[in-house]
Enzyme design. Structure first.
Site, PDB file in Angstrom:
ATOM      1  N   LYS A 143       0.846  -1.192   0.000  1.00  0.00           N
ATOM      2  CA  LYS A 143       0.000   0.000   0.000  1.00  0.00           C
ATOM      3  C   LYS A 143       0.880   1.239   0.000  1.00  0.00           C
ATOM      4  O   LYS A 143       1.822   1.330   0.791  1.00  0.00           O
ATOM      5  CB  LYS A 143      -0.888   0.002   1.260  1.00  0.00           C
ATOM      6  CG  LYS A 143      -1.892   1.124   1.319  1.00  0.00           C
ATOM      7  CD  LYS A 143      -3.181   0.756   0.630  1.00  0.00           C
ATOM      8  CE  LYS A 143      -4.093   1.936   0.391  1.00  0.00           C
ATOM      9  NZ  LYS A 143      -3.735   2.784  -0.782  1.00  0.00           N
ATOM     10  N   LYS A 198       4.730   2.709   8.455  1.00  0.00           N
ATOM     11  CA  LYS A 198       3.524   3.487   8.774  1.00  0.00           C
ATOM     12  C   LYS A 198       2.287   2.599   8.923  1.00  0.00           C
ATOM     13  O   LYS A 198       1.539   2.725   9.896  1.00  0.00           O
ATOM     14  CB  LYS A 198       3.300   4.497   7.645  1.00  0.00           C
ATOM     15  CG  LYS A 198       2.317   5.600   7.941  1.00  0.00           C
ATOM     16  CD  LYS A 198       2.074   6.485   6.714  1.00  0.00           C
ATOM     17  CE  LYS A 198       3.324   7.198   6.245  1.00  0.00           C
ATOM     18  NZ  LYS A 198       3.047   8.105   5.093  1.00  0.00           N
ATOM     19  N   LYS A 246       5.495   2.220  -2.815  1.00  0.00           N
ATOM     20  CA  LYS A 246       5.337   3.599  -3.277  1.00  0.00           C
ATOM     21  C   LYS A 246       5.583   3.642  -4.767  1.00  0.00           C
ATOM     22  O   LYS A 246       6.299   2.792  -5.305  1.00  0.00           O
ATOM     23  CB  LYS A 246       6.359   4.508  -2.584  1.00  0.00           C
ATOM     24  CG  LYS A 246       6.010   5.968  -2.640  1.00  0.00           C
ATOM     25  CD  LYS A 246       5.003   6.304  -1.558  1.00  0.00           C
ATOM     26  CE  LYS A 246       4.749   7.774  -1.395  1.00  0.00           C
ATOM     27  NZ  LYS A 246       4.122   8.051  -0.096  1.00  0.00           N
ATOM     28  N   ASN A 290      -3.103  19.533  -0.209  1.00  0.00           N
ATOM     29  CA  ASN A 290      -4.194  18.794   0.401  1.00  0.00           C
ATOM     30  C   ASN A 290      -4.063  18.724   1.929  1.00  0.00           C
ATOM     31  O   ASN A 290      -4.965  19.121   2.669  1.00  0.00           O
ATOM     32  CB  ASN A 290      -4.240  17.408  -0.253  1.00  0.00           C
ATOM     33  CG  ASN A 290      -5.226  16.492   0.410  1.00  0.00           C
ATOM     34  OD1 ASN A 290      -6.284  16.934   0.830  1.00  0.00           O
ATOM     35  ND2 ASN A 290      -4.878  15.231   0.529  1.00  0.00           N
ATOM     36  N   SER A 315      -7.576   5.412   3.740  1.00  0.00           N
ATOM     37  CA  SER A 315      -7.443   4.574   2.545  1.00  0.00           C
ATOM     38  C   SER A 315      -7.872   3.129   2.864  1.00  0.00           C
ATOM     39  O   SER A 315      -8.491   2.451   2.053  1.00  0.00           O
ATOM     40  CB  SER A 315      -5.993   4.545   2.045  1.00  0.00           C
ATOM     41  OG  SER A 315      -5.732   5.644   1.205  1.00  0.00           O
TER      42      SER A 315
HETATM   43  N1  GLU Z   1       0.530   9.042   0.140  1.00  0.00           N
HETATM   44  C1  GLU Z   1      -0.006   8.883   1.456  1.00  0.00           C
HETATM   45  C2  GLU Z   1       1.105   8.533   2.437  1.00  0.00           C
HETATM   46  O1  GLU Z   1       2.260   8.799   2.203  1.00  0.00           O
HETATM   47  C3  GLU Z   1      -1.195   7.932   1.494  1.00  0.00           C
HETATM   48  C4  GLU Z   1      -0.906   6.534   1.089  1.00  0.00           C
HETATM   49  C5  GLU Z   1      -2.144   5.658   0.943  1.00  0.00           C
HETATM   50  O2  GLU Z   1      -3.228   6.115   1.241  1.00  0.00           O
HETATM   51  O3  GLU Z   1      -1.968   4.526   0.510  1.00  0.00           O
HETATM   52  O4  GLU Z   1       0.860   8.044   3.487  1.00  0.00           O
END
Ligand code: GLU
Length: 436
Positions: A77, A101, A113, A228, A370
């Protein structure tokens, strides 16, 4: 630390900065050689060259990446960013941070990513859509709700997520609403996803402020980045009584010691920004034209050093380093961006008793909602705003408490504590699965 070692280490790459923290934590946990090796390197690194036909008939090639770091705890993710600095090293570091995370907030995902190395400000809307679809065609075999699920990140929007889902379902001839998150509400999105990163960070800051028995009305906040996350955070804080003294975007920032009105600034940005110029028109700096009293312009670098109590870097990485950390006046730093504070700056802040709430905790609200969107996509349910807010708060505060407990017990910073909680959870699952 000598001057030489400081200046040399400032040039650490994003992935090296990640490893600095990871190595400390793996040592503390006494992990085996095999466990360490698995946690250091991504499981898969996919790269492609995306060829884009430009509006003028010419073609441009853009390097693109999808890096899948670890999926012990669930499908990979992580977002996709469009930025000129999004190279293999940066995307790898960001994928690694995602793995930590998702474990810190204890949701059933791994970490990955994506990135396209481009300057989206130079692309037309048509080109942007074509590039986004090309990205999905290049990586489709590696994506899917059960495999790897992208989301927005720097310079990518709900609209781009919608194009990507549409392209994915076309090329794979499937219906898979949960293959990507951060979609518009009208096409499989979740309520609260657009403000989730800020909301999650807000819950944590409120908890810190309550614990330290402070009054929000007496706290001045400077926010770098009015995208955002930064804009929504400014509004949440303003509504809760904090004084937002400075905001900025890529064009620069504005500062007003008596406090700004972020709602007005956002309205102004929306009005003056067109869809194609989404990235550059309507800069917060133009707010000057509104002839507000006592507002002065500051650069993005100056913003970090303004007199304030809370500093929220909500734009790009490595903006607070050994070079400027001494001049930062805030007592609390909340990392809404990924990787804004360098390891050297971290060390200086620890010495000075400045609390740094690390990215893997502070901005985890985005990936948490998410997860709600992913699960709504699979079940066909629609959650209410209240449901999203309540669950997000619960998950963020549980994560915060686990990190705080660990920090106190081990006498380490919040960053190390968050990594420790995350790494411990990943390793426990890797062991249970018989990987190590
Ligand atoms: N880009 C966001 C982050 O760095 C969200 C990632 C997601 O929702 O998968 O946490």
């Amino acid at each position: 630390m000598g001057v030489l070692s400081l200046s040399r280490r400032q040039f650490q790459s994003p992935y090296e900065r990640f490893c600095t923290v990871l190595e400390h934590v793996m040592e503390r946990l006494k992990l085996s050689t095999r466990e360490r090796a698995m946690l250091r390197e991504p499981q898969h690194e996919h790269a492609a060259e995306l060829s884009l036909q430009r509006d003028d008939g010419s073609a441009t090639v853009f390097p693109a990446y999808r890096i899948q770091f670890n999926n012990a705890r669930g499908p990979y993710k992580g977002g996709i960013r469009y930025h000129s600095a999004a190279d293999a090293d940066e995307v790898k570091a960001l994928a690694a941070l995602m793995a930590i995370k998702t474990a810190v907030v204890d949701i059933p995902f791994g970490g990955s990513k994506g990135g396209v190395q481009c300057d989206p400000k130079t692309l037309s809307r048509k080109e942007l859509q074509e590039l986004s679809r090309a990205y999905v065609r290049a990586f489709a075999p590696h994506l899917g709700a059960d495999i790897d699920c992208p989301a927005p990140d720097v310079n990518t929007t709900p609209e781009i997520m919608a194009w990507m889902r549409d392209e994915y379902e076309k090329v794979t001839r499937t219906y898979d609403p949960a293959m990507i998150t951060g979609k518009p509400l009208s096409y499989g999105g979740s309520r609260g996803r657009d403000t989730a990163t800020a909301r999650g960070g807000f819950f944590i800051l409120q908890e810190l402020v309550d614990r330290d028995a402070l009054d929000p009305k007496e706290l001045r906040v400077a926010i770098q980045g009015f995208g955002n996350a930064g804009a929504a955070m400014a509004i949440f804080l303003h509504q809760a009584g904090y004084t937002v003294v400075a905001v900025s975007d890529s064009q620069g920032g504005i500062y007003c010691p008596e406090g700004l009105d972020p709602i007005r600034i956002q309205k102004y940005k929306k009005k003056t920004g067109s869809v194609t110029g989404e990235y550059c028109k309507g800069s917060v700096c133009d707010i000057e034209k509104m002839k507000l009293d006592h507002v002065r312009r500051v650069t993005n670098a100056e913003l970090l050093e303004l007199p304030c109590d809370v500093l929220i870097p909500a734009a790009l990485d490595n903006v607070v380093t050994a070079e400027n950390a001494e001049r930062v006046q805030a007592r609390y730093i909340l990392e809404l961006a990924n990787g804004p504070v360098s390891p050297e700056a971290d060390a200086l802040f620890e010495e000075r008793g400045v609390t740094v709430v690390p990215d893997v905790l502070a901005n985890a609200g985005g990936v948490t909602v998410s997860y709600f969107e992913w699960s709504q996509g699979r079940s066909g349910e629609q959650w209410t705003d209240e449901q999203v807010d309540r669950e997000l708060k619960r998950i963020m505060l549980d994560a915060y408490k686990a990190v705080r407990r660990t920090a106190r017990r081990e006498k380490i910073s919040y960053r190390e504590a968050a990594f420790l909680v995350g790494v411990q959870r990943i390793v426990t699952t890797m062991r249970a699965r018989g990987w190590v």
